[in-house]
Write a protein that holds these residues in place. Structure first.
Motif, mmCIF file in Angstrom:
data_model
loop_
_atom_site.group_PDB
_atom_site.id
_atom_site.type_symbol
_atom_site.label_atom_id
_atom_site.label_comp_id
_atom_site.label_asym_id
_atom_site.label_seq_id
_atom_site.Cartn_x
_atom_site.Cartn_y
_atom_site.Cartn_z
ATOM 1 N N CYS A 36 0.811 -1.219 0.000
ATOM 2 C CA CYS A 36 0.000 0.000 0.000
ATOM 3 C C CYS A 36 0.842 1.265 0.000
ATOM 4 O O CYS A 36 0.351 2.332 -0.365
ATOM 5 C CB CYS A 36 -0.957 0.002 1.192
ATOM 6 S SG CYS A 36 -0.162 0.211 2.800
ATOM 7 N N CYS A 47 -1.977 -2.341 4.453
ATOM 8 C CA CYS A 47 -1.788 -3.737 4.043
ATOM 9 C C CYS A 47 -0.997 -4.552 5.064
ATOM 10 O O CYS A 47 -1.129 -5.760 5.112
ATOM 11 C CB CYS A 47 -1.115 -3.794 2.682
ATOM 12 S SG CYS A 47 0.662 -3.448 2.706
ATOM 13 N N ARG A 48 -0.151 -3.934 5.826
ATOM 14 C CA ARG A 48 0.658 -4.546 6.899
ATOM 15 C C ARG A 48 1.769 -5.485 6.389
ATOM 16 O O ARG A 48 2.388 -6.182 7.181
ATOM 17 C CB ARG A 48 -0.196 -5.310 7.926
ATOM 18 C CG ARG A 48 -1.446 -4.625 8.386
ATOM 19 C CD ARG A 48 -1.232 -3.234 8.891
ATOM 20 N NE ARG A 48 -0.679 -3.129 10.226
ATOM 21 C CZ ARG A 48 -0.481 -1.991 10.866
ATOM 22 N NH1 ARG A 48 -0.820 -0.855 10.278
ATOM 23 N NH2 ARG A 48 0.056 -1.961 12.061
ATOM 24 N N CYS A 50 4.557 -4.703 5.373
ATOM 25 C CA CYS A 50 5.876 -4.133 5.670
ATOM 26 C C CYS A 50 6.231 -4.253 7.153
ATOM 27 O O CYS A 50 7.105 -3.531 7.636
ATOM 28 C CB CYS A 50 5.917 -2.676 5.243
ATOM 29 S SG CYS A 50 4.833 -1.638 6.236
ATOM 30 N N CYS A 64 6.127 1.371 7.258
ATOM 31 C CA CYS A 64 5.877 2.541 6.395
ATOM 32 C C CYS A 64 5.207 3.667 7.168
ATOM 33 O O CYS A 64 5.341 4.831 6.810
ATOM 34 C CB CYS A 64 5.032 2.158 5.194
ATOM 35 S SG CYS A 64 3.350 1.686 5.601
HETATM 36 FE FE1 FES Z 1 1.246 -1.452 3.470
HETATM 37 FE FE2 FES Z 1 3.244 -0.603 4.993
HETATM 38 S S1 FES Z 1 3.278 -1.043 2.901
HETATM 39 S S2 FES Z 1 1.275 -1.144 5.598
#
Ligand code: FES
Length: 352
Positions: A36, A47-48, A50, A64
């Protein structure tokens, strides 16, 4: 700004206050996957994928959207992190119709890359049904809601990069989707079809209609060029297969457009292949055009100019330079009129 330090996988690294953990990792060549995250926009942390470990934190944190702080101890490469990222990928794969064989983004898809990285070979969760049919009615963009992972990058590109605000995330839970203002089709919305949403889509949910079937990513050669449409000089990649343009994308981080393109720069390249395109000068004789060489045509124009100057003086000639040409060409045009022809009758169509 003064630098601070933190520990990244056991190494002390410097960072500038205000940077996220992800940015610090990227600056130090440490890979953290993202879906994301869209550079230059507000981090949504949706999206989590990362996630990283931060000593003292109760859970894994999204790198992020978590600011780096002095003395922080960050790990990016633990078993827990990889298990979590794998689980997130498995959930995303089950959240729609992700069939790579029929997907235009096959070979250029972050979800596919993550599945490969984490060795995912089958869906371990039941696949969610597709609620929304694929939208193909507009002239430029295919919206395949079954492939959408709701990362929100298209929404951020539209709202924060282009600031057109034509789309947003709508509905809830398994019915969530990217919507226009009234959830109508794109062509009836505020969308200007700049295609920035397509540019940033990390999967095959948004694809360029004209690129369909034109070539797989591994068959493509990218040629960097300057957009021919106006004098701004936007930098773009021509994705070429067998000498034909399959699609056009922007060059990220290059001035002046910094990864953006307008509808013409991105989608309007058909004229190159038009049967009606003039490929040679035409000279009109007895009411009909005939093809001529450049030398012959330019000689004719020069002769006519000389005749007019001889008869009525240089001020009988005027020139209008094109706003779509580059500054250097406009400069040359005025030089030709002032220094060679001898008139100040030179203007620019941007004023008309
Ligand atoms: Fe999606 Fe960090 S890239 S939460």
């Amino acid at each position: 700004m003064s630098k601070s330090t933190l520990s990244l996988d056991g190494k002390t690294v410097e960072f500038t206050p205000g940077q996220s953990i992800l940015e610090v990792a990227q600056d130090n060549g440490v890979y953290i996957p993202t879906l994301c995250h869209l550079k230059g926009t507000r981090a949504t942390g949706s999206c989590r994928i990362c996630v990283v470990e931060v000593k003292g934190a109760r859970t894994l944190v999204a790198s992020c959207s978590t600011p780096a702080t002095p003395g922080m101890e960050v790990s990016t490469n633990t078993e827990m992190i990889h298990k979590t990222r794998k689980l997130i990928t498995e959930l995303l794969i089950s959240s729609g119709t992700h069939n790579c064989m029929t997907c235009e983004a096959n070979g250029d898809c972050r979800l596919q890359d993550l599945s490969y990285r984490y060795g995912i070979t089958e869906k371990i969760f039941p696949e969610s049904p597709q609620f929304y049919p694929t939208e193909t009615e507009n002239p430029f963009i295919i919206r395949d809601f079954g492939r959408c992972i709701l990362c929100g990058r298209c929404v951020q590109a539209c709202n924060e990069v282009v600031v057109n605000r034509a789309i947003d995330l709508g509905y809830r839970g398994h019915r969530a989707k990217v919507v226009t203002g009234d959830d109508g089709p794109l062509q009836l919305s505020d969308c200007v079809f700049c295609g920035q949403c397509v540019e940033v889509c990390p999967v095959g949910a948004l694809t360029a209609k004209k690129a369909k079937g034109m070539g797989r990513p591994w068959e493509i050669t990218k040629v960097r060029t300057t957009c021919p449409y106006c004098g701004v000089g936007c930098q773009q990649w021509l994705h070429m297969k067998d000498g034909r343009i399959a699609k056009v994308t922007a060059v990220e981080d290059a001035m002046p457009n910094q990864g953006r393109l307008c509808v013409k720069g991105r989608f309007a390249y058909d004229f190159i292949y038009s049967e009606d395109r003039l490929k040679t000068p035409l000279i009109k004789e007895n009411g009909n055009f005939r093809e001529a060489s450049w030398d012959e045509a330019l000689d004719l124009v020069a002769t006519k100019f000389k005749d007019i100057i001889k008869k009525d003086g240089p001020d009988a000639i005027a020139g209008v330079s094109c706003a779509r040409s580059i500054n250097e060409d406009s400069y040359q045009m005025q030089k030709l009129f002032r220094a060679v022809i001898g008139t100040n009758n030179i203007d620019h169509c941007a004023r008309t």
